[in-house]
Design an enzyme around this catalytic site. Structure first.
Site, PDB file in Angstrom:
ATOM      1  N   GLU A  53     -82.103  19.793  -0.584  1.00 47.91           N
ATOM      2  CA  GLU A  53     -80.722  20.051  -0.145  1.00 47.91           C
ATOM      3  C   GLU A  53     -79.711  19.971  -1.279  1.00 47.91           C
ATOM      4  O   GLU A  53     -78.679  20.637  -1.249  1.00 47.91           O
ATOM      5  CB  GLU A  53     -80.322  19.091   0.970  1.00 47.91           C
ATOM      6  CG  GLU A  53     -81.013  19.350   2.312  1.00 47.91           C
ATOM      7  CD  GLU A  53     -82.342  18.622   2.440  1.00 47.91           C
ATOM      8  OE1 GLU A  53     -82.825  18.060   1.418  1.00 47.91           O
ATOM      9  OE2 GLU A  53     -82.896  18.602   3.550  1.00 47.91           O
ATOM     10  N   PHE A 115     -83.459   7.874  14.729  1.00 45.30           N
ATOM     11  CA  PHE A 115     -84.257   8.520  13.685  1.00 45.30           C
ATOM     12  C   PHE A 115     -83.401   9.560  12.951  1.00 45.30           C
ATOM     13  O   PHE A 115     -82.748  10.391  13.571  1.00 45.30           O
ATOM     14  CB  PHE A 115     -85.482   9.203  14.308  1.00 45.30           C
ATOM     15  CG  PHE A 115     -86.297   9.967  13.296  1.00 45.30           C
ATOM     16  CD1 PHE A 115     -86.944   9.311  12.259  1.00 45.30           C
ATOM     17  CD2 PHE A 115     -86.398  11.355  13.374  1.00 45.30           C
ATOM     18  CE1 PHE A 115     -87.675  10.022  11.311  1.00 45.30           C
ATOM     19  CE2 PHE A 115     -87.129  12.063  12.437  1.00 45.30           C
ATOM     20  CZ  PHE A 115     -87.765  11.397  11.414  1.00 45.30           C
ATOM     21  N   GLN A 116     -83.399   9.501  11.660  1.00 48.97           N
ATOM     22  CA  GLN A 116     -82.617  10.379  10.786  1.00 48.97           C
ATOM     23  C   GLN A 116     -81.129  10.347  11.103  1.00 48.97           C
ATOM     24  O   GLN A 116     -80.439  11.357  11.025  1.00 48.97           O
ATOM     25  CB  GLN A 116     -83.164  11.821  10.824  1.00 48.97           C
ATOM     26  CG  GLN A 116     -84.578  11.892  10.248  1.00 48.97           C
ATOM     27  CD  GLN A 116     -85.033  13.294   9.866  1.00 48.97           C
ATOM     28  OE1 GLN A 116     -84.649  14.267  10.514  1.00 48.97           O
ATOM     29  NE2 GLN A 116     -85.854  13.394   8.836  1.00 48.97           N
ATOM     30  N   LYS A 165     -76.603  16.972  17.699  1.00 46.92           N
ATOM     31  CA  LYS A 165     -77.617  17.884  18.233  1.00 46.92           C
ATOM     32  C   LYS A 165     -77.353  18.292  19.681  1.00 46.92           C
ATOM     33  O   LYS A 165     -77.597  19.439  20.066  1.00 46.92           O
ATOM     34  CB  LYS A 165     -78.997  17.223  18.118  1.00 46.92           C
ATOM     35  CG  LYS A 165     -80.086  17.977  18.855  1.00 46.92           C
ATOM     36  CD  LYS A 165     -81.380  18.052  18.109  1.00 46.92           C
ATOM     37  CE  LYS A 165     -82.392  18.844  18.941  1.00 46.92           C
ATOM     38  NZ  LYS A 165     -83.547  19.278  18.172  1.00 46.92           N
ATOM     39  N   MET A 482     -77.823  14.129 -25.434  1.00 45.50           N
ATOM     40  CA  MET A 482     -76.496  13.530 -25.501  1.00 45.50           C
ATOM     41  C   MET A 482     -76.592  12.012 -25.464  1.00 45.50           C
ATOM     42  O   MET A 482     -75.850  11.315 -26.167  1.00 45.50           O
ATOM     43  CB  MET A 482     -75.623  14.057 -24.353  1.00 45.50           C
ATOM     44  CG  MET A 482     -74.163  13.754 -24.506  1.00 45.50           C
ATOM     45  SD  MET A 482     -73.456  14.375 -26.051  1.00 45.50           S
ATOM     46  CE  MET A 482     -72.687  15.894 -25.506  1.00 45.50           C
TER      47      MET A 482
END
Lengths: 574, 165
Positions: A53, A115-116, A165, A482
């Site tokens: 993502e 969940f999630q 949802k 760097m």
């Protein structure tokens, strides 16, 4: 007769189509499966499946930077949403218009540690321009329209929308209404500069003996580069760009004195330090520009134009603040200059330009190609020649980023795409993919290093799926350049964890993903092999260039010094 | 320098957290904060007591104004204004002497005793922060303070000036 009823998921997709979104970037998961199902059953909005993502956010970001349109991300709740955080922060720091649609667990489970479940609104709050919770189906389309409006107007930025949802599923349906013309009583980005302030600014420009124009990313965002060029020519002023502002005026324009700041040119930093009037346009005096604010440009009267009032007098006090859209304010300044028959004082300008020429003659942006190893700067120069300076250059973060900024003069705005504010390693490849998707017929380069490229290397797979023929030019110095440079200069040469001691074979890696891999190891093969890489059409080419690992980026500001206190090269102060 | 900011904002879920988050994120100070819906239930009004020099205050005002939910913000301390705070304080009042003394102090400060227990009095007092401080200090010299709760200050401009949509 009953009006047609839609699920929330269908409304999301219909709203995106109504807002003329062609592509969105995302990754499916439990809470957004209904949206994916709705996407599957239409053809207005194409979904680009990434492999992580974070890459979806950078891809949307690169797309937005190159086109000026809003980049759209779709992610599932929990880890999908938290994976977006770095990309949201990147967009926030550089004021990039982005809308992130995040799934959420059903409203009945919110707060239960389901969940999630993650409070993504809470997680992202400090790094968004705004965010929305949806709590009923019929408000979804207008929330999306509002999010787009907020993301792209004023000082642009990312907006997060949380979609539980149960609002997306077939069990809750509603009528679809969307108002594209958004009006909000609490949000009216101001447009024009205050007339009195414009007059004051023009008076200061009239009186300036040593004027410098300092422009930043705001010029790019406002599509104001033509007006800027006109203004600079009328004023016959030297102009410097920030890292984010490169391309705001052509890098080969005679008045352009290079990038300023930490790795800016000597002439840019010296001109700023010696200026009596600084005209700051869409720039924010950040610490990588100013160096020590207490020593910053003591003699300068500062005119600061920005759409965001918080950017004005935040770090450096502005004498003449002007809040407004740059394209409007620049036009106002030009009109006012015309109205007062402005012509620069020839004598004063000549002596100012003569002074600047002396700083230019130091040739601070230079290097010596000695020894067997390829100098990284030499690679950027070759890249510039081969692409005739016309490529989109998307950079990762590190030495290669600075070399690209210094050695690839950008002719146009939106050609240079990099994470300037947040400095996000792993940005380059997905950003380049977003650009390539928008401009499939242009050369799109990802300039990167062996460190940065491995932070989103999995996207090579996405490139194959969508045939995104980006040219990756990796300046491979077998170390985190760097970091290593700072360790050399500030930490007694102790290279703590700045080595990449087990690098993959990047050629084989590219091939394993179905792409072309080329390694360049010798100077005498650089131009030929690089040209060959750019001539390969419709394949992604990964060019692994082994460069001198000891090279440092110069010039470099001396820590805690004034803006113009710089190391010109190793051990040589300006 | 102490400042009192009055903020009018959309009464939306999460809008308070944006204000509080902004203050902590940018290391601005909050001495007290009160919030409630206004007579128009779509609006909330927040009063924040904060401190900082002019430069910090300018940033606070600009940053708060930049929040999308915020409609207006004003620094009440810039001009004449009225500010009030409420305190509820529970003190030990075990014998006649301390009861009389607590009652006397409360009267002097124009507070009121709003609840009585077997051994305690609960007193309500409104005023500006200074008056409340003086009250608490005076009481504490006479008896033991069991518990005290302060509302944080609310404020409003004097005269015709008003903060409204």
């Amino acid at each position: 007769m009953t009006t047609q009823q839609f699920t929330g998921a269908e409304m999301v997709v219909k709203a995106l189509a109504a807002l003329k979104v062609k592509q969105i970037f995302g990754y499916p998961g439990g809470t957004v499966l209904d949206i994916y199902d709705a996407l599957f059953q239409q053809s207005d909005v194409e979904h680009i499946l990434v492999r992580h993502e974070q890459a979806a956010t950078h891809m949307a970001d690169g797309f937005a930077r190159a086109t000026g349109e809003v980049g759209v991300v779709l992610a599932t709740s929990g880890p999908g949403a938290t994976n977006c955080i770095t990309g949201i922060a990147t967009a926030y720091m550089d004021s990039i218009p982005m809308v992130v649609l995040s799934g959420q667990v059903p409203t009945t489970l919110i707060g239960d540690d389901a969940f999630q479940e993650t409070d993504i609104i809470g997680c992202s709050r400090p790094i968004v321009k705004h965010s929305f919770n949806c709590r009923n189906v019929e408000e979804i389309p207008n929330i999306i329209a509002k999010a787009f409006y907020i993301a792209r107007t004023g000082r642009p930025g990312p907006v997060v929308i949380e979609l539980p949802k149960d609002l997306l599923m077939p069990m809750s349906k509603g009528e679809f209404h969307i108002e594209i013309d958004v009006k909000m009583r609490s949000y009216n980005p101001s447009i024009k500069g205050h007339h009195k302030q414009i007059k004051k600014a023009v008076k200061a420009l009239f009186e300036a003996k040593r004027l410098v124009v300092y422009s930043g990313g705001g010029i790019i965002i406002a599509n104001a580069s033509e007006l800027l060029t006109e203004l600079v020519e009328k004023l016959d002023a030297p102009i410097t760009n920030t890292l984010m502002g490169l391309g705001g005026i052509s890098g080969t324009h005679k008045n352009f004195i290079g990038m300023l700041g930490m790795h800016g040119s000597l002439e840019a930093n010296k001109s700023m330090a010696n200026a009596d009037v600084i005209l700051a346009l869409g720039a924010r005096f950040d610490d990588r520009v100013t160096n020590n604010v207490k020593k910053f440009c003591p003699d300068a009267k500062i005119i600061h134009v920005d759409i965001d009032p918080t950017s004005i007098s935040k770090t450096i006090n502005a004498n003449i603040p002007i809040v407004g859209l740059l394209e409007e304010v620049l036009q106002q300044l030009l009109d006012e200059l015309d109205a007062t028959n402005f012509t620069p004082n020839k004598e004063e300008r000549t002596s100012w330009w003569q002074q600047i020429q002396q700083w230019r003659d130091v040739n601070s942006i230079s290097y010596v190609q000695e020894g067997e190893q390829i100098k990284p700067q030499r690679v950027i120069e070759a890249m510039y020649k081969i692409t005739k300076g016309e490529a989109y250059v998307c950079s990762d973060v590190g030495q290669h980023q600075m070399f690209a900024a210094q050695y690839y003069p950008f002719a146009k705005p939106r050609q240079w795409i990099n994470s300037g504010g947040l400095g996000t390693m792993g940005f380059g490849l997905p950003a380049a993919m977003g650009v390539k998707l928008a401009f499939p017929d242009s050369h799109v380069i990802c300039v990167t290093g062996d460190g940065s490229i491995q932070m989103n290397i999995q996207e090579l797979s996405t490139c194959l799926q969508y045939n995104l023929s980006v040219v990756i030019v990796s300046l491979n110095n077998r170390s985190l350049g760097m970091v290593r440079q700072w360790q050399d200069m500030v930490y007694g040469g102790r290279h703590s964890s700045s080595y990449m001691e087990s690098l993959p074979d990047f050629v084989k890696l590219a091939e394993a993903y179905g792409h072309v891999g080329i390694q360049i190891n010798h100077l005498d093969e650089l131009d030929e092999k690089l040209t060959q890489a750019f001539n390969i059409k419709n394949r992604l080419v990964f060019v692994d260039v082994l460069v001198d690992e000891k090279e440092h980026v110069y010039p470099m500001q001396i820590r805690l010094g004034a803006i113009d206190e710089m190391w010109i090269k190793k051990g040589v102060k300006a | 320098m102490r400042r009192i900011l009055a903020i009018l904002l959309e009464n939306e879920p999460g809008s308070l957290s944006r204000i509080v988050g902004l203050f902590s994120q940018r290391a601005f100070n909050i001495q007290s904060l009160t919030v409630a819906p206004t007579e128009d239930p779509s609006l909330s009004r927040i009063t924040i007591a904060t401190s900082g020099d002019d430069k910090v205050l300018e940033q606070i005002v600009k940053q708060v104004n930049k929040l999308i939910d915020v409609i207006k913000i004003t620094d009440l301390t810039e001009r004449s204004h009225v500010e009030r705070e409420l305190i509820l304080i529970k003190v030990l009042a075990m014998n006649d002497k301390s009861r009389t003394e607590v009652k006397r102090i409360t009267d002097i400060f124009r507070g009121s005793i709003i609840d009585i227990g077997k051994q305690v009095y609960t007193i309500q007092l409104t005023g500006d922060a200074e008056k409340l401080n003086a009250f608490v200090e005076t009481l504490s010299n006479e008896t033991e303070i069991i518990e005290a709760v302060r509302s944080g200050c609310v404020g409003i401009a004097r005269g015709e000036k008003a903060l409204r949509v």
